[in-house]
Design an enzyme around this catalytic site. Structure first.
Site, PDB file in Angstrom:
ATOM      1  N   ILE A  11       0.830  -1.214   0.000  1.00 42.91           N
ATOM      2  CA  ILE A  11       0.000   0.000   0.000  1.00 42.91           C
ATOM      3  C   ILE A  11       0.864   1.264   0.000  1.00 42.91           C
ATOM      4  CG2 ILE A  11      -1.737   1.310   1.312  1.00 42.91           C
ATOM      5  CD1 ILE A  11      -2.775  -1.450   2.346  1.00 42.91           C
ATOM      6  N   THR A  34      -4.224   5.179   7.656  1.00 41.12           N
ATOM      7  CA  THR A  34      -5.159   4.176   7.111  1.00 41.12           C
ATOM      8  C   THR A  34      -4.623   2.776   7.421  1.00 41.12           C
ATOM      9  OG1 THR A  34      -4.098   4.135   4.931  1.00 41.12           O
ATOM     10  CG2 THR A  34      -5.919   5.681   5.211  1.00 41.12           C
ATOM     11  N   SER A  35      -3.674   2.671   8.403  1.00 40.91           N
ATOM     12  CA  SER A  35      -3.094   1.342   8.671  1.00 40.91           C
ATOM     13  C   SER A  35      -3.899   0.629   9.772  1.00 40.91           C
ATOM     14  CB  SER A  35      -1.611   1.469   9.011  1.00 40.91           C
ATOM     15  OG  SER A  35      -1.409   2.218  10.192  1.00 40.91           O
ATOM     16  N   ARG A  36      -3.551   0.850  11.019  1.00 46.19           N
ATOM     17  CA  ARG A  36      -4.320   0.324  12.149  1.00 46.19           C
ATOM     18  C   ARG A  36      -4.331   1.391  13.232  1.00 46.19           C
ATOM     19  NH1 ARG A  36      -6.217  -2.820   9.253  1.00 46.19           N
ATOM     20  NH2 ARG A  36      -6.117  -5.084   9.263  1.00 46.19           N
ATOM     21  N   ASP A  61      -8.698   6.618   8.981  1.00 45.42           N
ATOM     22  CA  ASP A  61      -9.650   5.601   8.531  1.00 45.42           C
ATOM     23  C   ASP A  61      -9.751   4.484   9.558  1.00 45.42           C
ATOM     24  OD1 ASP A  61     -11.422   4.426   6.591  1.00 45.42           O
ATOM     25  OD2 ASP A  61      -9.839   2.962   6.138  1.00 45.42           O
ATOM     26  N   GLU A 117     -11.882   1.222  17.624  1.00 44.90           N
ATOM     27  CA  GLU A 117     -12.934   1.207  16.594  1.00 44.90           C
ATOM     28  C   GLU A 117     -13.894   0.027  16.724  1.00 44.90           C
ATOM     29  OE1 GLU A 117     -10.351   0.894  13.040  1.00 44.90           O
ATOM     30  OE2 GLU A 117     -11.271  -1.062  12.659  1.00 44.90           O
ATOM     31  N   HIS A 157     -13.115   2.907   8.651  1.00 47.31           N
ATOM     32  CA  HIS A 157     -12.363   1.749   8.126  1.00 47.31           C
ATOM     33  C   HIS A 157     -12.938   1.280   6.786  1.00 47.31           C
ATOM     34  CE1 HIS A 157      -9.551  -1.632   9.635  1.00 47.31           C
ATOM     35  NE2 HIS A 157      -9.522  -1.585   8.326  1.00 47.31           N
ATOM     36  N   GLN A 158     -12.928   2.189   5.830  1.00 45.59           N
ATOM     37  CA  GLN A 158     -13.507   1.855   4.526  1.00 45.59           C
ATOM     38  C   GLN A 158     -12.458   1.855   3.405  1.00 45.59           C
ATOM     39  OE1 GLN A 158     -16.118   5.655   4.240  1.00 45.59           O
ATOM     40  NE2 GLN A 158     -15.522   5.317   2.129  1.00 45.59           N
ATOM     41  N   PHE A 202     -10.541  -0.362   2.340  1.00 46.95           N
ATOM     42  CA  PHE A 202     -10.575  -1.594   1.518  1.00 46.95           C
ATOM     43  C   PHE A 202     -11.856  -1.698   0.691  1.00 46.95           C
ATOM     44  CE2 PHE A 202     -13.982  -3.978   3.514  1.00 46.95           C
ATOM     45  CZ  PHE A 202     -14.175  -3.233   4.672  1.00 46.95           C
TER      46      PHE A 202
HETATM   47  P1  NAD Z   1       2.746  -4.917   3.667  1.00 53.87           P
HETATM   48  O1  NAD Z   1       3.060  -6.069   4.553  1.00 53.87           O
HETATM   49  O2  NAD Z   1       2.834  -5.098   2.188  1.00 53.87           O
HETATM   50  O3  NAD Z   1       3.682  -3.667   4.054  1.00 53.87           O
HETATM   51  C1  NAD Z   1       3.920  -3.252   5.364  1.00 53.87           C
HETATM   52  C2  NAD Z   1       5.288  -2.572   5.386  1.00 53.87           C
HETATM   53  O4  NAD Z   1       5.472  -1.982   6.683  1.00 53.87           O
HETATM   54  C3  NAD Z   1       6.459  -3.551   5.163  1.00 53.87           C
HETATM   55  O5  NAD Z   1       7.293  -3.075   4.120  1.00 53.87           O
HETATM   56  C4  NAD Z   1       7.177  -3.548   6.499  1.00 53.87           C
HETATM   57  O6  NAD Z   1       8.603  -3.746   6.384  1.00 53.87           O
HETATM   58  C5  NAD Z   1       6.842  -2.152   7.014  1.00 53.87           C
HETATM   59  N1  NAD Z   1       7.092  -1.975   8.438  1.00 53.87           N
HETATM   60  C6  NAD Z   1       7.038  -2.899   9.430  1.00 53.87           C
HETATM   61  N2  NAD Z   1       7.395  -2.329  10.596  1.00 53.87           N
HETATM   62  C7  NAD Z   1       7.686  -1.027  10.333  1.00 53.87           C
HETATM   63  C8  NAD Z   1       8.142   0.065  11.134  1.00 53.87           C
HETATM   64  N3  NAD Z   1       8.360  -0.078  12.440  1.00 53.87           N
HETATM   65  N4  NAD Z   1       8.328   1.260  10.530  1.00 53.87           N
HETATM   66  C9  NAD Z   1       8.125   1.407   9.202  1.00 53.87           C
HETATM   67  N5  NAD Z   1       7.702   0.405   8.393  1.00 53.87           N
HETATM   68  C10 NAD Z   1       7.493  -0.806   8.957  1.00 53.87           C
HETATM   69  O7  NAD Z   1       1.292  -4.440   4.095  1.00 53.87           O
HETATM   70  P2  NAD Z   1       0.250  -3.579   3.219  1.00 53.87           P
HETATM   71  O8  NAD Z   1      -0.597  -4.506   2.411  1.00 53.87           O
HETATM   72  O9  NAD Z   1       0.942  -2.465   2.561  1.00 53.87           O
HETATM   73  O10 NAD Z   1      -0.697  -3.031   4.375  1.00 53.87           O
HETATM   74  C11 NAD Z   1      -0.198  -2.157   5.371  1.00 53.87           C
HETATM   75  C12 NAD Z   1      -1.182  -2.097   6.522  1.00 53.87           C
HETATM   76  O11 NAD Z   1      -2.362  -1.427   6.070  1.00 53.87           O
HETATM   77  C13 NAD Z   1      -1.702  -3.473   7.002  1.00 53.87           C
HETATM   78  O12 NAD Z   1      -0.835  -4.056   7.959  1.00 53.87           O
HETATM   79  C14 NAD Z   1      -3.030  -3.142   7.572  1.00 53.87           C
HETATM   80  O13 NAD Z   1      -2.873  -2.901   8.957  1.00 53.87           O
HETATM   81  C15 NAD Z   1      -3.445  -1.861   6.864  1.00 53.87           C
HETATM   82  N6  NAD Z   1      -4.623  -2.023   5.991  1.00 53.87           N
HETATM   83  C16 NAD Z   1      -5.663  -1.175   6.158  1.00 53.87           C
HETATM   84  C17 NAD Z   1      -6.785  -1.289   5.338  1.00 53.87           C
HETATM   85  C18 NAD Z   1      -7.958  -0.340   5.452  1.00 53.87           C
HETATM   86  O14 NAD Z   1      -9.040  -0.665   4.971  1.00 53.87           O
HETATM   87  N7  NAD Z   1      -7.784   0.826   6.043  1.00 53.87           N
HETATM   88  C19 NAD Z   1      -6.841  -2.313   4.384  1.00 53.87           C
HETATM   89  C20 NAD Z   1      -5.750  -3.137   4.236  1.00 53.87           C
HETATM   90  C21 NAD Z   1      -4.636  -3.007   5.054  1.00 53.87           C
END
Ligand code: NAD
Length: 336
Positions: A157, A234-236, A260, A265, A297-298, A300
């Protein structure tokens, strides 16, 4: 396989049933709209698999109950797996599978939608115009071209966000313990986390929630940010310390905030609570700031991503039924 699907809304049912029909209706899917937890685990009785989402609880207590009911597979219909006790799953011989990269574009585009909305005050303009107020005071925005965007986590992402922001003419810097050559090929560059915070006009979070990233953005990190910088998560939810964000908004250190996801949540998102009082005072305070945009959380939630999630989830279940191994497993060993 007989699969108990938890936190299942009508749209989950639609996409999963379509994917199951495409696989010749191989699996028996039982849909429950409640969250998986100690109280609801019994609904998985006589199921070999459960299908769970981001706010379902899969701690040791719940996994023990599931194992007791004969569950051997947890098929997550999401990428993140921070809600699963992987060690407990290992101890109980439960396989955990996820959907690793169903549509990074969906989340990346939502991230950019939040950046644009906040940069140009679209969220305020939308409400004003509907009330017949066409005044521009308070809507002054800023250009993206030439701004520095700091991406924390450049996996699927984060990389996608970097590509889009390069297209806007932004400088892209990033922090990730596992640098990604593709980001460098786009013209991005890796810096330390303190340097990223100090240099970014926009900080966007795309790392998973782990013990190392829990409250990564706290009071100290916010103090290192550029004054009036924009922060997008938008991560967690747990990657940021929400009371620290509120302090940063009050002091003006944070100029714009787009969320997001939210640490608490689970009691709010994915439900229509419009006729109830919000009990969470921290969340309610966040909503009072005019420069804060929250979505539930939308990221996705696009047709493309929902189809891909349903297909991969069904593939994980079929692979497990046929070979005893899921296509996209997560485990303590893999994590190490
Ligand atoms: P991914 O596994 O492809 O990438 C995550 C990256 O974060 C990796 O490159 C990893 O090395 C890096 N990382 C780990 N620890 C770190 C740190 N301390 N500092 C900096 N970078 C670090 O995951 P992705 O598919 O890109 O998804 C990322 C996150 O997005 C998921 O873990 C999930 O929590 C979140 N997500 C949210 C939604 C949403 O609807 N809002 C949907 C999908 C995923």
């Amino acid at each position: 396989m007989r699969v108990a699907v938890f936190s299942a809304r009508a749209y989950d049912r639609d996409f999963l049933e379509k994917a199951n029909a495409a696989a010749d209706g191989k699996h028996e899917l039982l849909f429950f709209d409640i969250r998986l937890g100690t109280e609801s685990a019994r609904l998985a009785a006589e199921c070999e698999a459960v299908c769970a989402f981001v706010n379902d609880q899969l701690g040791r207590d719940v996994l023990e109950l599931l194992a007791g009911h004969g569950v051997r597979l947890v098929a997550l219909r999401c990428a993140g797996f921070n809600n699963v006790d992987l060690q407990a799953a290992r101890d109980l011989d439960i396989t955990v599978a996820r959907v690793p990269a169903y549509s990074p574009d969906a989340v990346a585009e939502h991230t950019v939608a939040m950046i644009l909305a906040l940069a140009r005050n679209i969220h305020k303009a939308y409400v004003r115009v509907r009330e017949g107020n066409f005044a521009l005071e308070g809507l002054l925005g800023f250009n993206l071209r030439g701004r520095t965007v700091g991406i924390v986590g450049t996996g699927a992402i984060g990389l996608c966000v970097g590509r889009i922001m390069r297209g806007f003419g932004c400088e892209v810097i990033a922090a990730d313990p596992m640098p990604n050559d593709e980001l460098v090929a786009l013209g991005g560059r890796y810096v330390s986390m303190p340097d990223l915070l100090a240099a970014s006009d926009i900080v966007s979070l795309h790392c998973p929630l782990t013990p190392q990233t829990h409250h990564l953005i706290d009071r100290d990190a916010i103090a290192q940010m550029k004054p009036r910088a924009m922060l997008i998560n938008t991560s967690r939810g747990g990657v940021v310390d929400t009371p620290a964000l509120i302090a940063g908004l009050k002091s003006g250190r944070i100029g714009n905030l787009g969320l997001d996801v939210y640490e608490e949540e689970a009691d709010l998102f994915f439900e229509n609570l419009s006729d109830r009082m919000i009990q969470d005072d921290v969340f309610a305070r966040l909503l009072t700031f005019p420069n804060v945009l929250v979505t539930g959380h939308q990221g996705f939630f696009t047709r493309e991503a929902m189809s891909a999630i349903a297909e991969t989830t069904l593939h994980n279940i079929s692979a497990f039924a046929e070979t005893g191994a899921a296509l996209h497993p997560v485990s303590v060993e893999r994590l190490a």
